[in-house]
Design an enzyme around this catalytic site. Structure first.
Site, PDB file in Angstrom:
ATOM      1  N   GLU A 127     -87.139  42.346  25.347  1.00 23.69           N
ATOM      2  CA  GLU A 127     -88.018  41.255  24.898  1.00 23.69           C
ATOM      3  C   GLU A 127     -87.156  40.008  24.889  1.00 23.69           C
ATOM      4  O   GLU A 127     -86.349  39.822  23.980  1.00 23.69           O
ATOM      5  CB  GLU A 127     -88.534  41.533  23.483  1.00 23.69           C
ATOM      6  CG  GLU A 127     -89.420  42.745  23.351  1.00 23.69           C
ATOM      7  CD  GLU A 127     -90.813  42.524  23.896  1.00 23.69           C
ATOM      8  OE1 GLU A 127     -91.089  41.450  24.471  1.00 23.69           O
ATOM      9  OE2 GLU A 127     -91.630  43.437  23.747  1.00 23.69           O
TER      10      GLU A 127
ATOM     11  N   CYS B 214     -89.987  33.135  20.188  1.00 24.58           N
ATOM     12  CA  CYS B 214     -90.070  33.384  21.630  1.00 24.58           C
ATOM     13  C   CYS B 214     -91.438  33.000  22.168  1.00 24.58           C
ATOM     14  O   CYS B 214     -91.568  32.494  23.264  1.00 24.58           O
ATOM     15  CB  CYS B 214     -89.782  34.850  21.915  1.00 24.58           C
ATOM     16  SG  CYS B 214     -90.813  35.962  20.952  1.00 24.58           S
TER      17      CYS B 214
HETATM   18  P1  NAP Z   1     -79.066  36.319  21.476  1.00 23.78           P
HETATM   19  O1  NAP Z   1     -77.954  35.381  21.318  1.00 23.78           O
HETATM   20  O2  NAP Z   1     -79.315  36.891  22.806  1.00 23.78           O
HETATM   21  O3  NAP Z   1     -78.833  37.490  20.401  1.00 23.78           O
HETATM   22  C1  NAP Z   1     -79.745  38.553  20.254  1.00 23.78           C
HETATM   23  C2  NAP Z   1     -78.965  39.795  19.891  1.00 23.78           C
HETATM   24  O4  NAP Z   1     -78.200  40.198  21.020  1.00 23.78           O
HETATM   25  C3  NAP Z   1     -77.980  39.600  18.753  1.00 23.78           C
HETATM   26  O5  NAP Z   1     -77.883  40.791  18.020  1.00 23.78           O
HETATM   27  C4  NAP Z   1     -76.673  39.316  19.490  1.00 23.78           C
HETATM   28  O6  NAP Z   1     -75.540  39.647  18.715  1.00 23.78           O
HETATM   29  C5  NAP Z   1     -76.803  40.234  20.685  1.00 23.78           C
HETATM   30  N1  NAP Z   1     -76.113  39.785  21.874  1.00 23.78           N
HETATM   31  C6  NAP Z   1     -75.844  38.532  22.280  1.00 23.78           C
HETATM   32  N2  NAP Z   1     -75.210  38.547  23.472  1.00 23.78           N
HETATM   33  C7  NAP Z   1     -75.053  39.849  23.800  1.00 23.78           C
HETATM   34  C8  NAP Z   1     -74.461  40.518  24.911  1.00 23.78           C
HETATM   35  N3  NAP Z   1     -73.909  39.842  25.920  1.00 23.78           N
HETATM   36  N4  NAP Z   1     -74.489  41.863  24.935  1.00 23.78           N
HETATM   37  C9  NAP Z   1     -75.057  42.545  23.924  1.00 23.78           C
HETATM   38  N5  NAP Z   1     -75.629  41.979  22.855  1.00 23.78           N
HETATM   39  C10 NAP Z   1     -75.649  40.639  22.800  1.00 23.78           C
HETATM   40  O7  NAP Z   1     -80.438  35.682  21.010  1.00 23.78           O
HETATM   41  P2  NAP Z   1     -80.755  34.947  19.649  1.00 23.78           P
HETATM   42  O8  NAP Z   1     -80.174  33.592  19.706  1.00 23.78           O
HETATM   43  O9  NAP Z   1     -80.386  35.815  18.479  1.00 23.78           O
HETATM   44  O10 NAP Z   1     -82.341  34.906  19.696  1.00 23.78           O
HETATM   45  C11 NAP Z   1     -83.014  33.949  20.389  1.00 23.78           C
HETATM   46  C12 NAP Z   1     -83.534  34.470  21.715  1.00 23.78           C
HETATM   47  O11 NAP Z   1     -84.297  35.648  21.506  1.00 23.78           O
HETATM   48  C13 NAP Z   1     -84.465  33.481  22.363  1.00 23.78           C
HETATM   49  O12 NAP Z   1     -84.221  33.431  23.734  1.00 23.78           O
HETATM   50  C14 NAP Z   1     -85.829  34.072  22.068  1.00 23.78           C
HETATM   51  O13 NAP Z   1     -86.836  33.652  22.936  1.00 23.78           O
HETATM   52  C15 NAP Z   1     -85.549  35.523  22.161  1.00 23.78           C
HETATM   53  N6  NAP Z   1     -86.589  36.291  21.457  1.00 23.78           N
HETATM   54  C16 NAP Z   1     -87.470  37.016  22.189  1.00 23.78           C
HETATM   55  C17 NAP Z   1     -88.484  37.706  21.551  1.00 23.78           C
HETATM   56  C18 NAP Z   1     -89.494  38.505  22.328  1.00 23.78           C
HETATM   57  O14 NAP Z   1     -90.206  39.277  21.716  1.00 23.78           O
HETATM   58  N7  NAP Z   1     -89.581  38.363  23.624  1.00 23.78           N
HETATM   59  C19 NAP Z   1     -88.585  37.653  20.166  1.00 23.78           C
HETATM   60  C20 NAP Z   1     -87.656  36.909  19.452  1.00 23.78           C
HETATM   61  C21 NAP Z   1     -86.653  36.233  20.119  1.00 23.78           C
HETATM   62  P3  NAP Z   1     -74.634  38.489  18.023  1.00 23.78           P
HETATM   63  O15 NAP Z   1     -75.514  37.768  17.071  1.00 23.78           O
HETATM   64  O16 NAP Z   1     -73.553  39.262  17.367  1.00 23.78           O
HETATM   65  O17 NAP Z   1     -74.164  37.617  19.141  1.00 23.78           O
END
Ligand code: NAP
Length: 454
Positions: free
Chosen positions: A227, A261
């Protein structure tokens, strides 16, 4: 060390110790053993625990709401609504999981053929901070009800929420190691996915995280649900009820401080009503109050961190430098914390960051379209495909556009896109794949097993 920082004042809330490799390995082994027992438990038993989790959520609603708001700045009223929704998804799967996973008899030339749905084992959830409880519960409720066990690696800035969620399952009576939260940095996720005990991964997060998780899981041949981000287009047609459209579009852009999102991000308005829409939109955005997220009268709190706020501001500057008209906001206020005001960019076109990228904050990008066909083309001109909406008084036309023309996982007519436990949720293109919620969500992490008896 992993830190939680209050984005409303930049003060450190707490520091957490990362789990060691040895302890993590022990947890995984214990989870594997817990699975062997959990998968044999009846749906009734699992449902009684899931309902107990819902009750705990409701009874400690204020405590959890305060915690979310403290860690990531969500307006307190929205935190409370999030906790209610988590209780709902627990009850929904408690009541429906068994029905969703009933064997399906299929007529063949054998004496009996059927499909049965069986849990996979230890499923890893990598979750984001923006809906710190909801993202986890919408994963955990179906996954645990199906008989899997769940390991959570939450976003680093919401470790308090992560541990509180583990406690809820424990207090509800779930056996040890059926649900575990673990504090670790994202650089260790690759190794975790590769561990043979992990059977599948659900990631909600950004596109770069999705690419990394999917490639590691793919290499290790493990199922993933992704997601990811979105840049939802809201198409406003000439015959739309403009006042209703503007109110809905502003509400959708500002929910969760614009950090959702499925928040509306691009407003694609046909030429004939464009100027009026822009004027009304700016007027209504001006009325929205930014401030302390604990104060119920504020519509938006701070962004989740100063780093994310500064990245958002850079996207706004790059958009206005490439020709977008900045009509409201667009500056970093002189306040402690990660605040960013409601911002409106008009005359946004493809090629600008506000059109091409995801703007994760209270920034509206308004785009002018020549006519309906042009508006739909612009809506679909995105690497994302999570949600979309169309506004028109002709609901039959709206339905046709939603069904046939908008390229997204979820399309709404005359209202803003939201998730609902009863409806499948997920995206296409770089917004990810797989579905959460409804019957489709619970069937993601099961072995769809065929049995044929001669
Ligand atoms: P993020 O930086 O990608 O982090 C999400 C999760 O992934 C966190 O637990 C993060 O850990 C981990 N993570 C980050 N980089 C990683 C990697 N290279 N390998 C493995 N794990 C990794 O995203 P965010 O800033 O928390 O959230 C915002 C994003 O989520 C936006 O793009 C939003 O649109 C999306 N989102 C999508 C949905 C949906 O249902 N489609 C819902 C909500 C949010 P750390 O915090 O330790 O870095």
């Amino acid at each position: 060390m992993i830190q939680s920082i209050n984005p409303a004042n930049n003060q450190l809330i707490k520091t957490y110790q990362e789990i060691s490799d040895n302890d993590l390995s022990l947890i995984l082994k214990n989870m594997q053993s817990a699975f062997e027992n959990w998968k044999t438990c009846s749906f009734n038993y699992r449902a009684s625990l899931m309902k107990a989790a819902a009750e705990i959520l409701r009874s400690k609603r204020e405590e959890y709401s305060q915690l979310m708001t403290l860690e990531m700045g969500k307006p307190i009223v929205q935190s409370r609504a999030e906790i209610d929704k988590c209780a709902w998804v627990c009850e929904y799967y408690a009541e429906n999981a068994e029905k969703f996973l009933l064997d399906e008899l299929i007529q063949t030339d054998a004496s009996k053929s059927f499909v049965t749905f069986q849990p996979l084992g230890v499923v890893l959830a990598v979750m984001p901070w923006n809906f710190p409880f909801w993202q986890v519960f919408r994963f955990a409720a179906p996954t645990l009800m199906a008989g899997n066990v769940g390991l959570l690696k939450h976003a680093s800035n919401v470790s308090g929420c992560s541990l509180a969620i583990e406690e809820i399952f424990s207090e509800a009576g779930f056996p040890d190691f059926v649900f575990k939260s673990t504090i670790l940095s994202s650089s260790r996720v690759k190794d975790l996915i590769a561990n043979p005990i992990i059977q599948a991964v659900s990631l909600t997060g950004s596109v770069p995280a999705g690419k990394s998780v999917a490639s590691t899981a793919g290499f290790n041949i493990k199922k993933t649900v992704l997601e990811l981000g979105g840049s939802d287009p809201y198409v406003v047609l000439e015959d739309a009820d403009l006042s209703e459209a503007v109110h809905t579009c502003v509400a959708s852009r500002l929910i969760n401080g614009g950090q959702s999102c499925i928040a509306a991000k691009r407003f694609i308005v046909v030429e004939k009503v464009y100027d009026k829409f822009v004027e009304m939109y700016v007027d209504y955005m001006k009325q929205k109050k930014m401030g302390d997220p604990i104060d119920e009268s504020n519509d938006i709190g701070p962004q989740a961190s100063v780093k994310l706020r500064d990245e958002l501001h850079d996207q706004v500057l790059r958009s206005s430098n490439s020709g977008a008209k900045l009509l409201l906001g667009g500056f970093i206020p002189d306040l402690p914390g990660a605040y960013y005001p409601p911002t409106v960019l008009a005359d946004v076109t493809p090629g600008m960051p506000a059109f091409d990228e995801e703007l994760f904050g209270p920034v509206a990008a308004i785009v002018k379209a020549v006519d309906e066909t042009d508006a739909i083309n612009l809506a679909n001109k995105s690497v994302f495909g999570l949600g979309a909406a169309v506004f028109t008084k002709d609901t039959a036309k709206g339905e046709k556009i939603a069904r046939e023309k908008l390229n997204a996982g979820t399309c709404f007519v005359n209202q803003f896109v939201r998730s609902d436990p009863r409806l499948p949720f997920g995206g296409i293109k770089e917004s990810g794949y797989g579905r959460e919620l409804s019957i489709f969500g619970i069937r993601e992490f099961v072995n769809i097993k065929t049995v044929v008896v001669k």
